[in-house]
Design a protein around this motif. Sequence first.
Motif, PDB file in Angstrom:
ATOM      1  N   GLY A  10     -38.447 -61.831 -32.844  1.00 42.74           N
ATOM      2  CA  GLY A  10     -38.201 -60.466 -32.371  1.00 42.74           C
ATOM      3  C   GLY A  10     -38.800 -59.446 -33.318  1.00 42.74           C
ATOM      4  O   GLY A  10     -38.294 -58.331 -33.462  1.00 42.74           O
ATOM      5  N   ALA A  11     -39.916 -59.810 -33.954  1.00 49.90           N
ATOM      6  CA  ALA A  11     -40.484 -58.961 -35.012  1.00 49.90           C
ATOM      7  C   ALA A  11     -41.501 -57.949 -34.487  1.00 49.90           C
ATOM      8  O   ALA A  11     -42.133 -57.249 -35.267  1.00 49.90           O
ATOM      9  CB  ALA A  11     -41.122 -59.838 -36.091  1.00 49.90           C
ATOM     10  N   ASN A  33     -42.764 -63.318 -35.356  1.00 53.16           N
ATOM     11  CA  ASN A  33     -42.826 -63.882 -33.996  1.00 53.16           C
ATOM     12  C   ASN A  33     -42.271 -62.901 -32.971  1.00 53.16           C
ATOM     13  O   ASN A  33     -41.289 -62.206 -33.237  1.00 53.16           O
ATOM     14  CB  ASN A  33     -42.028 -65.191 -33.933  1.00 53.16           C
ATOM     15  N   ARG A  35     -43.346 -61.957 -28.356  1.00 47.28           N
ATOM     16  CA  ARG A  35     -44.355 -62.243 -27.330  1.00 47.28           C
ATOM     17  C   ARG A  35     -45.485 -61.216 -27.332  1.00 47.28           C
ATOM     18  O   ARG A  35     -46.553 -61.484 -26.821  1.00 47.28           O
ATOM     19  CB  ARG A  35     -43.674 -62.284 -25.945  1.00 47.28           C
ATOM     20  N   SER A  36     -45.250 -60.024 -27.894  1.00 51.19           N
ATOM     21  CA  SER A  36     -46.262 -58.942 -27.849  1.00 51.19           C
ATOM     22  C   SER A  36     -47.285 -59.125 -28.956  1.00 51.19           C
ATOM     23  O   SER A  36     -47.113 -58.625 -30.080  1.00 51.19           O
ATOM     24  CB  SER A  36     -45.581 -57.584 -28.005  1.00 51.19           C
ATOM     25  N   VAL A  61     -39.396 -67.598 -27.852  1.00 43.87           N
ATOM     26  CA  VAL A  61     -38.374 -68.448 -28.498  1.00 43.87           C
ATOM     27  C   VAL A  61     -37.618 -69.322 -27.503  1.00 43.87           C
ATOM     28  O   VAL A  61     -36.947 -70.269 -27.909  1.00 43.87           O
ATOM     29  CB  VAL A  61     -37.348 -67.637 -29.324  1.00 43.87           C
ATOM     30  N   SER A  62     -37.721 -69.010 -26.211  1.00 47.59           N
ATOM     31  CA  SER A  62     -37.016 -69.850 -25.239  1.00 47.59           C
ATOM     32  C   SER A  62     -37.808 -71.112 -24.896  1.00 47.59           C
ATOM     33  O   SER A  62     -37.361 -71.925 -24.095  1.00 47.59           O
ATOM     34  CB  SER A  62     -36.702 -69.055 -23.966  1.00 47.59           C
ATOM     35  N   GLY A  89     -33.997 -60.832 -28.909  1.00 49.12           N
ATOM     36  CA  GLY A  89     -32.834 -60.722 -28.032  1.00 49.12           C
ATOM     37  C   GLY A  89     -33.139 -59.909 -26.790  1.00 49.12           C
ATOM     38  O   GLY A  89     -34.117 -59.162 -26.740  1.00 49.12           O
ATOM     39  N   SER A 139     -23.700 -59.583 -32.355  1.00 49.11           N
ATOM     40  CA  SER A 139     -23.363 -58.262 -31.823  1.00 49.11           C
ATOM     41  C   SER A 139     -21.845 -58.157 -31.754  1.00 49.11           C
ATOM     42  O   SER A 139     -21.153 -59.174 -31.582  1.00 49.11           O
ATOM     43  CB  SER A 139     -23.954 -58.136 -30.418  1.00 49.11           C
ATOM     44  N   LYS A 156     -23.978 -64.202 -27.172  1.00 51.45           N
ATOM     45  CA  LYS A 156     -23.740 -63.856 -28.582  1.00 51.45           C
ATOM     46  C   LYS A 156     -22.460 -64.535 -29.097  1.00 51.45           C
ATOM     47  O   LYS A 156     -22.395 -64.928 -30.263  1.00 51.45           O
ATOM     48  CB  LYS A 156     -23.659 -62.338 -28.763  1.00 51.45           C
ATOM     49  N   HIS A 186     -35.394 -50.254 -28.639  1.00 51.78           N
ATOM     50  CA  HIS A 186     -35.692 -50.411 -27.216  1.00 51.78           C
ATOM     51  C   HIS A 186     -34.461 -50.921 -26.451  1.00 51.78           C
ATOM     52  O   HIS A 186     -34.214 -50.506 -25.306  1.00 51.78           O
ATOM     53  CB  HIS A 186     -36.863 -51.384 -27.066  1.00 51.78           C
ATOM     54  N   MET A 187     -33.678 -51.809 -27.087  1.00 51.40           N
ATOM     55  CA  MET A 187     -32.511 -52.366 -26.384  1.00 51.40           C
ATOM     56  C   MET A 187     -31.535 -51.256 -25.973  1.00 51.40           C
ATOM     57  O   MET A 187     -30.967 -51.282 -24.886  1.00 51.40           O
ATOM     58  CB  MET A 187     -31.805 -53.405 -27.269  1.00 51.40           C
ATOM     59  N   GLN A 188     -31.358 -50.248 -26.838  1.00 51.09           N
ATOM     60  CA  GLN A 188     -30.466 -49.132 -26.485  1.00 51.09           C
ATOM     61  C   GLN A 188     -31.064 -48.287 -25.359  1.00 51.09           C
ATOM     62  O   GLN A 188     -30.337 -47.747 -24.532  1.00 51.09           O
ATOM     63  CB  GLN A 188     -30.181 -48.262 -27.709  1.00 51.09           C
TER      64      GLN A 188
HETATM   65  N1  LIG Z   1     -29.895 -52.299 -30.675  1.00 48.96           N
HETATM   66  C1  LIG Z   1     -28.604 -52.487 -30.879  1.00 48.96           C
HETATM   67  O1  LIG Z   1     -27.798 -51.539 -30.809  1.00 48.96           O
HETATM   68  C2  LIG Z   1     -28.080 -53.861 -31.180  1.00 48.96           C
HETATM   69  C3  LIG Z   1     -26.706 -53.993 -31.432  1.00 48.96           C
HETATM   70  C4  LIG Z   1     -26.203 -55.238 -31.748  1.00 48.96           C
HETATM   71  C5  LIG Z   1     -27.056 -56.321 -31.824  1.00 48.96           C
HETATM   72  N2  LIG Z   1     -28.376 -56.174 -31.566  1.00 48.96           N
HETATM   73  C6  LIG Z   1     -29.237 -57.358 -31.671  1.00 48.96           C
HETATM   74  O2  LIG Z   1     -30.303 -57.094 -32.568  1.00 48.96           O
HETATM   75  C7  LIG Z   1     -31.419 -57.928 -32.246  1.00 48.96           C
HETATM   76  C8  LIG Z   1     -32.674 -57.071 -32.177  1.00 48.96           C
HETATM   77  O3  LIG Z   1     -32.550 -56.182 -31.091  1.00 48.96           O
HETATM   78  P1  LIG Z   1     -33.253 -54.760 -31.052  1.00 48.96           P
HETATM   79  O4  LIG Z   1     -32.219 -53.766 -30.877  1.00 48.96           O
HETATM   80  O5  LIG Z   1     -34.231 -54.660 -32.160  1.00 48.96           O
HETATM   81  O6  LIG Z   1     -34.005 -54.878 -29.641  1.00 48.96           O
HETATM   82  P2  LIG Z   1     -35.483 -54.615 -29.188  1.00 48.96           P
HETATM   83  O7  LIG Z   1     -36.056 -53.420 -29.841  1.00 48.96           O
HETATM   84  O8  LIG Z   1     -35.439 -54.701 -27.713  1.00 48.96           O
HETATM   85  O9  LIG Z   1     -36.269 -55.873 -29.768  1.00 48.96           O
HETATM   86  C9  LIG Z   1     -36.071 -57.151 -29.245  1.00 48.96           C
HETATM   87  C10 LIG Z   1     -37.131 -58.047 -29.835  1.00 48.96           C
HETATM   88  O10 LIG Z   1     -36.964 -59.369 -29.284  1.00 48.96           O
HETATM   89  C11 LIG Z   1     -38.235 -59.837 -28.878  1.00 48.96           C
HETATM   90  N3  LIG Z   1     -38.071 -60.833 -27.832  1.00 48.96           N
HETATM   91  C12 LIG Z   1     -37.433 -60.703 -26.635  1.00 48.96           C
HETATM   92  N4  LIG Z   1     -37.519 -61.840 -25.935  1.00 48.96           N
HETATM   93  C13 LIG Z   1     -38.211 -62.713 -26.714  1.00 48.96           C
HETATM   94  C14 LIG Z   1     -38.643 -64.053 -26.536  1.00 48.96           C
HETATM   95  N5  LIG Z   1     -38.384 -64.730 -25.400  1.00 48.96           N
HETATM   96  N6  LIG Z   1     -39.322 -64.663 -27.549  1.00 48.96           N
HETATM   97  C15 LIG Z   1     -39.612 -63.984 -28.671  1.00 48.96           C
HETATM   98  N7  LIG Z   1     -39.240 -62.711 -28.894  1.00 48.96           N
HETATM   99  C16 LIG Z   1     -38.561 -62.085 -27.920  1.00 48.96           C
HETATM  100  C17 LIG Z   1     -38.969 -58.572 -28.414  1.00 48.96           C
HETATM  101  O11 LIG Z   1     -40.358 -58.718 -28.500  1.00 48.96           O
HETATM  102  P3  LIG Z   1     -41.357 -59.080 -27.305  1.00 48.96           P
HETATM  103  O12 LIG Z   1     -40.903 -58.316 -26.091  1.00 48.96           O
HETATM  104  O13 LIG Z   1     -42.658 -58.668 -27.865  1.00 48.96           O
HETATM  105  O14 LIG Z   1     -41.244 -60.562 -27.131  1.00 48.96           O
HETATM  106  C18 LIG Z   1     -38.543 -57.603 -29.507  1.00 48.96           C
HETATM  107  O15 LIG Z   1     -39.339 -57.763 -30.661  1.00 48.96           O
HETATM  108  C19 LIG Z   1     -31.071 -58.602 -30.929  1.00 48.96           C
HETATM  109  O16 LIG Z   1     -30.651 -59.921 -31.179  1.00 48.96           O
HETATM  110  C20 LIG Z   1     -29.916 -57.773 -30.391  1.00 48.96           C
HETATM  111  O17 LIG Z   1     -29.080 -58.500 -29.545  1.00 48.96           O
HETATM  112  C21 LIG Z   1     -28.922 -54.967 -31.263  1.00 48.96           C
END
Ligand SMILES: NC(=O)c1ccc[n+]([C@@H]2O[C@H](COP(=O)([O-])OP(=O)(O)OC[C@H]3O[C@@H](n4cnc5c(N)ncnc54)[C@H](OP(=O)(O)O)[C@@H]3O)[C@@H](O)[C@H]2O)c1
Length: 260
Positions: A10-11, A33, A35-36, A61-62, A89, A139, A156, A186-188
């Motif tokens: 998720g980097a 790692n 996908r982008s 990762v899946s 995630g 989470s 989770k 992005h997740m938010q």
């Molecule tokens: N944001 C929050 O408030 C929050 C709160 C609690 C926990 N978290 C956790 O923090 C972690 C990071 O989330 P984030 O907020 O940084 O979200 P994000 O900005 O949406 O980033 C998610 C990352 O996961 C990668 N990803 C998704 N599917 C993948 C796959 N099949 N294989 C490899 N990479 C994959 C995405 O990259 P690609 O699309 O390029 O593959 C992206 O780099 C997650 O585990 C999330 O559940 C986030």
Amino acid sequence: MTEKTVIITGASKGLGAATAFVAAELGANIVLNARSTDLLAEHVAHIRNAGGNAIAVPGDVSRLEDCHRLVEEALTHFGRVDSVINSAGTIEPIAPIRRADPGIWQKNLEINLLGPMMLIQAALPQLMLHHGRIINVSSGAAVNAVPGWSGYCAAKAGLNHFNQVLAAEEKEVTAITFLPGIIDTHMQEVVRDKGAGGMPPEQHARFLRFHQQGELLPPEVPGGALAILSLYAPAEWSGQLMPWDDPRIQHLRLQYSAGH
Ligand SMILES: NC(=O)c1ccc[n+]([C@@H]2O[C@H](COP(=O)([O-])OP(=O)(O)OC[C@H]3O[C@@H](n4cnc5c(N)ncnc54)[C@H](OP(=O)(O)O)[C@@H]3O)[C@@H](O)[C@H]2O)c1
């Protein structure tokens, strides 16, 4: 400074990318790692321009073969793997259970739960050899039910318990689940954009408010804590669920880093 090698999933975005930058500044070799492919290449260039060491290993990762390739390429380039950070995630589907798409549930569990399980298994021989560290990004939703997030909450919660089993089985590694807080990523955006149709209005409004009132954490804040844990968490913390602002992490940070 450190000579350790850290794999970060998720980097490409958000927490994973921010963690990669901090861990590189701390001297680790970084294996990024996601996908982008293009975003990963940009981040690698950024780290190298700042004098760090990094490679990109694009993949999903899946997919079991992608998890194995990630470890193999880390070994080929850097000769060892010391840490794995599972940050990849997805939140979707955002929908009540009665309407959730089972195909998207399946994808959610494959990315949030099965992916970390497969990558950990692939990396374990190296991690055991080097008394390494595994940090699984969890989470608050693992322990607090969020209506509309059934797949995410279940995945989770599963990750938390998988980490407990790992810590009970493998004393040679330090396995921690990490709570990053609510982060401006992005997740938010997905929660704000898609939550209206899939979450109760008062729950959705909470997340809109976090954003409007500037309460979301910048990714580099929990990312700094995550980087420090992945490099220096002591063995006695194995099996624990640690929030990003745990005072023990701040203490480690003071011990080992200058600027973060
Ligand atoms: N944001 C929050 O408030 C929050 C709160 C609690 C926990 N978290 C956790 O923090 C972690 C990071 O989330 P984030 O907020 O940084 O979200 P994000 O900005 O949406 O980033 C998610 C990352 O996961 C990668 N990803 C998704 N599917 C993948 C796959 N099949 N294989 C490899 N990479 C994959 C995405 O990259 P690609 O699309 O390029 O593959 C992206 O780099 C997650 O585990 C999330 O559940 C986030």
